[in-house]
Design a protein around this motif. Structure first.
Motif, PDB file in Angstrom:
ATOM      1  N   UNK A 111      -8.307 -73.055  39.015  1.00  0.00           N
ATOM      2  CA  UNK A 111      -9.642 -73.655  39.208  1.00  0.00           C
ATOM      3  C   UNK A 111      -9.560 -74.956  39.978  1.00  0.00           C
ATOM      4  N   UNK A 112      -8.571 -75.746  39.659  1.00  0.00           N
ATOM      5  CA  UNK A 112      -8.426 -77.039  40.336  1.00  0.00           C
ATOM      6  C   UNK A 112      -8.124 -76.848  41.817  1.00  0.00           C
ATOM      7  N   UNK A 113      -7.247 -75.911  42.116  1.00  0.00           N
ATOM      8  CA  UNK A 113      -6.897 -75.637  43.517  1.00  0.00           C
ATOM      9  C   UNK A 113      -8.127 -75.171  44.281  1.00  0.00           C
ATOM     10  N   UNK A 114      -8.928 -74.329  43.646  1.00  0.00           N
ATOM     11  CA  UNK A 114     -10.152 -73.856  44.303  1.00  0.00           C
ATOM     12  C   UNK A 114     -11.132 -75.014  44.512  1.00  0.00           C
ATOM     13  N   UNK A 115     -11.182 -75.899  43.534  1.00  0.00           N
ATOM     14  CA  UNK A 115     -12.056 -77.077  43.641  1.00  0.00           C
ATOM     15  C   UNK A 115     -11.626 -77.974  44.794  1.00  0.00           C
ATOM     16  N   UNK A 116     -10.308 -78.160  44.915  1.00  0.00           N
ATOM     17  CA  UNK A 116      -9.806 -78.994  45.998  1.00  0.00           C
ATOM     18  C   UNK A 116     -10.040 -78.355  47.370  1.00  0.00           C
ATOM     19  N   UNK A 117     -10.153 -77.052  47.369  1.00  0.00           N
ATOM     20  CA  UNK A 117     -10.343 -76.362  48.644  1.00  0.00           C
ATOM     21  C   UNK A 117     -11.791 -76.317  49.090  1.00  0.00           C
ATOM     22  N   UNK A 121     -12.329 -71.164  29.620  1.00  0.00           N
ATOM     23  CA  UNK A 121     -12.539 -71.095  31.079  1.00  0.00           C
ATOM     24  C   UNK A 121     -13.799 -71.842  31.503  1.00  0.00           C
ATOM     25  N   UNK A 122     -14.946 -71.660  30.826  1.00  0.00           N
ATOM     26  CA  UNK A 122     -16.128 -72.441  31.202  1.00  0.00           C
ATOM     27  C   UNK A 122     -15.930 -73.949  31.046  1.00  0.00           C
ATOM     28  N   UNK A 123     -15.106 -74.314  30.074  1.00  0.00           N
ATOM     29  CA  UNK A 123     -14.814 -75.748  29.890  1.00  0.00           C
ATOM     30  C   UNK A 123     -14.093 -76.308  31.111  1.00  0.00           C
ATOM     31  N   UNK A 124     -13.171 -75.537  31.637  1.00  0.00           N
ATOM     32  CA  UNK A 124     -12.433 -75.990  32.811  1.00  0.00           C
ATOM     33  C   UNK A 124     -13.367 -76.139  34.013  1.00  0.00           C
ATOM     34  N   UNK A 125     -14.231 -75.140  34.201  1.00  0.00           N
ATOM     35  CA  UNK A 125     -15.169 -75.180  35.340  1.00  0.00           C
ATOM     36  C   UNK A 125     -16.080 -76.403  35.224  1.00  0.00           C
ATOM     37  N   UNK A 126     -16.566 -76.627  34.016  1.00  0.00           N
ATOM     38  CA  UNK A 126     -17.457 -77.771  33.809  1.00  0.00           C
ATOM     39  C   UNK A 126     -16.734 -79.091  34.051  1.00  0.00           C
ATOM     40  N   UNK A 127     -15.485 -79.156  33.599  1.00  0.00           N
ATOM     41  CA  UNK A 127     -14.719 -80.384  33.787  1.00  0.00           C
ATOM     42  C   UNK A 127     -14.487 -80.661  35.262  1.00  0.00           C
ATOM     43  N   UNK A 128     -14.222 -79.622  36.032  1.00  0.00           N
ATOM     44  CA  UNK A 128     -13.990 -79.807  37.466  1.00  0.00           C
ATOM     45  C   UNK A 128     -15.276 -80.205  38.195  1.00  0.00           C
TER      46      UNK A 128
END
Lengths: 219, 273
Positions: free
Chosen positions: A86-92, A208-215
């Protein structure tokens, strides 16, 4: 050295080719099953432990950069892997201000990684179920075949005494014993791993939703 | 997956070690195998009926004829000793010519009570004599009993030879030949005797007195039960054993072209070993 009429291995040495084939199949099943059990046990144990430690860190530290750095320490944990994807996708992302698009892409990346992780977790485990279900029948087949051969021999020798019947039946029953010896650990392992995998899958689904929300909420 | 292959090798090695350990354990434990209770069956040859036995012995060596021959001594229970020892020592040593008398008695055994009494008395005398001369055998020592019986038989043989020589000069050979043939016959029958004492436990198993007629070519032409056991299972097992043993080895040449009768006593012993 071994009395062929008493010792198990003496009986095996006197067994026919079909029974020997069945025994060799069951032996290979048993070897592979134990290898899977050992491999999966260590893998799932590490995954659960690393996921637990990572979750603790994730909820303690709200900085996703630090969380990402920390997640790279955990190579086997499922949750760290999903967070990293998720983080890599966010950075992209080109336009991080487009929340809707960012959420969609991050959620998709997380879901893809979760699916991959589920597949990895379940790999080889169905073989245990297969062994658990089929090994007794394979052993039974060897036993039936051995008894069939034994009765055929009895008909040839025209003697139905215990001395004539017992060795053949004893030899044939070894196949059933071997089938059960292969199946029992496989079934136990399958049930244990299924339960452990379901725990990890539940964690993935939940966090998983927690990660998306955090990003997305990253300042 | 590389780790999985490592685990695969480890599992294969573990299985190999486990199998080797099992083999070594069986080898190590081979001497400690607890054998299930087995029935030790006594097979004792009796003097043949009058006609048949005389045929065997009248040619030569009446004095050497041993009325009762122990084929396979069982666990030394008192009843076994009785059957075994009766004629072996006492009768031949004192009155060699009377050795044939038990044969007649045995033939009439099922019908006459005095014959039984005589047999029992002889058995008692033999038991006492053996008890005095030989240490009491251990319950499980079949070999000890075997050797004792062999000694007794040799004594009888030598005594019979001496008497026979004094009386008429007839040789030892005739009796020896028939004895060895009877021993061989009894051994064959015993090997073919399949018998489980557990089935006999509640039936009060007794002895079975049987005589068989053997043609010169070794074929068993007739089986006569002089006395049947209470258990039909025991009777049938004896009958099957004898039928299975036919044909026996051809009769010794000394016997000529006549058929012979040989008597046996099949008795289950040592059920509670």
């Amino acid at each position: 050295m071994l009395d062929p009429k008493i010792e198990v291995f003496g009986l095996v040495s006197d067994a026919g080719p079909v029974v020997l084939f069945v025994l060799s199949v069951l032996l290979s099943f048993s070897i592979v099953s134990w290898a899977i059990i050992a491999f999966k046990f260590s893998y799932l144990r590490k995954s659960l432990k690393e996921s637990s430690v990572f979750l603790d860190y994730f909820f303690d530290v709200y900085n996703v950069e630090k969380v990402f750095t920390e997640s790279e320490r955990y190579k086997h944990g499922s949750l760290p892997k999903i967070f990293r994807s998720g983080y890599i996708e966010y950075q992209a992302l080109d336009d991080k201000r487009n929340i809707r698009q960012a959420q969609t892409r991050i959620a998709r990346a997380v879901k893809r990684e979760a699916n991959t992780e589920n597949k990895n977790l379940s790999t080889l485990v169905p073989f245990l179920a297969t062994v658990g279900n089929t090994a007794p029948f394979i052993g039974l087949f060897g036993t039936v075949w051995g008894i069939m051969t034994s009765f055929h021999t009895i008909s040839l020798t025209q003697s139905a005494s215990l001395a004539a019947v017992a060795p053949g039946i004893s030899e044939a029953l070894i196949a059933t014993a071997a089938g059960l010896a292969a199946a029992i650990p496989a079934v136990i392992g399958y049930n244990y791993f299924t339960q452990q995998i379901s725990i990890i899958e539940r964690d993935i689904e939940e966090f998983s939703p927690e990660f998306v929300a955090a990003l997305l909420n990253e300042p | 997956m590389k780790k999985f292959y490592i685990w695969l090798v480890v599992a294969a090695a573990t299985h190999a070690i486990a199998l080797c350990a099992a083999v070594f354990f069986q080898i190590w434990n081979a001497g400690n195998i607890v054998k299930p209770k087995i029935v030790s069956v006594t097979l004792v040859s009796l003097p043949a009926p009058a006609g048949g036995t005389q045929e065997l012995s009248d040619g030569e060596g009446d004095a050497e004829e041993i009325p009762v021959q122990v084929i396979s001594p069982p666990t030394p229970s008192p009843s076994v000793e009785q059957k075994v020892q009766k004629p072996v020592v006492k009768e031949p040593q004192q009155k060699p010519p009377q050795l044939l008398s038990p044969k007649i008695v045995v033939e009439k055994a099922p019908a006459s009570q005095p014959a039984d009494n005589q047999l029992q008395k002889a058995l008692e005398r033999m038991k006492q004599l053996v008890d005095q001369k030989t240490p009491p055998p251990q319950p499980s020592s079949v070999s000890t009993l075997n050797s004792a019986l062999d000694k007794l038989q040799q004594k009888v043989k030598s005594a019979g030879a001496g008497n026979g020589g004094g009386a008429g000069g007839r040789g030892v050979g005739g009796g020896g030949t028939s004895k060895s043939y009877k021993a061989a016959v009894a051994s064959i029958i015993q090997q073919n005797w399949e018998f489980s004492g557990t089935l006999l436990k509640n039936s009060g198993g007794t002895a079975v007195y049987v005589r068989i007629n053997i043609l010169p070519d070794g074929t068993i032409s007739q089986i006569i039960f002089d006395r049947r056991a209470v258990s039909e299972y025991l009777n049938n097992s004896v009958k099957k054993a004898i039928e299975k043993s036919s044909p026996l080895p051809p009769l010794p040449k000394e016997e000529g072209s006549r058929d012979v009768w040989i008597g046996f006593v099949f008795s289950p012993e040592g059920i509670e070993r």
